[in-house]
Design a protein around this motif. Structure first.
Motif, short mmCIF file in Angstrom:
data_model
loop_
_atom_site.label_atom_id
_atom_site.label_comp_id
_atom_site.label_asym_id
_atom_site.label_seq_id
_atom_site.Cartn_x
_atom_site.Cartn_y
_atom_site.Cartn_z
N ARG A 1 -3.99 -23.78 7.52
CA ARG A 1 -3.14 -23.13 6.53
C ARG A 1 -3.32 -23.84 5.18
O ARG A 1 -3.74 -25.00 5.14
N PRO A 2 -2.98 -23.20 4.08
CA PRO A 2 -3.11 -23.84 2.77
C PRO A 2 -2.27 -25.12 2.68
O PRO A 2 -1.17 -25.19 3.24
N HIS B 1 -8.85 -24.85 5.33
CA HIS B 1 -8.21 -25.32 4.10
C HIS B 1 -8.25 -26.85 4.02
O HIS B 1 -8.10 -27.54 5.03
N SER B 2 -8.42 -27.36 2.81
CA SER B 2 -8.50 -28.81 2.59
C SER B 2 -7.77 -29.19 1.32
O SER B 2 -7.64 -28.39 0.39
N ALA B 3 -7.30 -30.45 1.30
CA ALA B 3 -6.66 -31.00 0.10
C ALA B 3 -6.73 -32.52 0.18
O ALA B 3 -6.75 -33.10 1.26
N GLY B 4 -6.79 -33.17 -0.98
CA GLY B 4 -6.87 -34.62 -1.01
C GLY B 4 -7.90 -35.09 -2.00
O GLY B 4 -8.32 -34.34 -2.90
N ASP B 5 -8.33 -36.34 -1.83
CA ASP B 5 -9.33 -36.90 -2.74
C ASP B 5 -10.43 -37.58 -1.94
O ASP B 5 -10.57 -37.35 -0.74
N GLY B 6 -11.21 -38.42 -2.60
CA GLY B 6 -12.34 -39.08 -1.95
C GLY B 6 -11.96 -40.17 -0.99
O GLY B 6 -12.84 -40.73 -0.33
#
Length: 254
Positions: free
Chosen positions: A57-58, A44-49
């Protein structure tokens, strides 16, 4: 008969040795692959450049964006400034095989980087993105070491390695290598902290950051006439105790 048993024993021992050797080689290859491509171990991944968080985990995209933006803003005023590329932050969860692999040199640490291998990768033990906290073995780590602190501290390690190169980074004295990131994350040591260090007081990490004595020493040396970050990174002197910091430049600066 005895010779037959001996030969059979030798064959068994050789077979076991080959098996164990093969398993060890496979494990080493697997670790090498994971160190070069840690994303394979995180779904799972989240964020920006700028800063991307990766975990098993989510993750909340909103919380990841907020945490990344706060850390990136803090990096603007640090000694090396922000990187010009994306930073990947891998959250191991603080236990299990991922933590053992990526934190092998210091399984107790909150964060770790390997600037000689990658200047884009940070590993954190566990995080609460919504609360902006790193989570230790006993729960959320209190101020001043919040999530922004850890991100800035570890990004400064990466920027240090990127600036001077892997060999020079490895040769940097420990007090410089850790003092600069804590200055970046918490600011220069104030007069009360410096006085306490000079008096030999025990400086608690939960009050003054992960490396309070190193931050004191780096602050004091940077305050010396003619000293700057470039010259500080060239110093090749151990820190015996905070009281020796005032004399370090005179000993080693050309």
């Amino acid at each position: 008969m005895g010779k037959m048993i001996t030969r059979r024993t030798h064959r068994i021992v050789n077979a076991l040795a080959l098996l164990v050797g093969g398993v060890c080689a496979s494990v080493m290859v697997g670790v090498a692959i994971l160190m070069s491509a840690p994303q394979l171990a995180f779904a799972h991944s989240a964020g920006d450049g700028r800063i991307m968080f990766h975990a098993t985990r989510p993750l909340s995209q909103e919380a990841a964006l907020r945490a990344g933006a706060e850390a990136w803003a803090e990096m603007q005023d640090t000694p090396f400034g922000p990187p010009d590329h994306q930073i990947d932050v891998y959250v191991t969860g603080g236990a299990g095989w991922r933590h053992q692999v990526f934190f092998r040199p210091a399984t107790w640490a909150g964060g770790i980087t390997y600037p000689i291998l990658s200047t884009r990768t940070i590993f954190l033990r566990d995080v609460d993105l919504e609360a902006g906290r790193l989570v230790g073995s006993e729960g959320p780590i209190p101020d001043p070491r919040d999530l922004t602190y850890y991100l800035v501290h570890e990004m400064t390690h990466l920027r240090h390695g990127e600036t001077v190169g892997p060999i020079a980074f490895l040769r940097t004295p420990h007090w410089v290598r850790e003092g600069i990131p804590d200055i970046a994350a918490l600011g220069s040591a104030d007069t009360d902290l410096m006085a306490a260090a000079m008096a030999g007081a025990v400086l608690q990490r939960d009050t003054f950051g992960s490396y309070p004595v190193e931050r004191v020493c780096a602050t004091m040396v940077l305050a010396q006439p003619g000293m700057d970050m470039v010259r500080l990174l060239r110093l090749d002197a151990p820190m015996r105790d905070p009281r020796s910091c005032m004399t370090l430049p005179a000993l080693v600066v050309e």
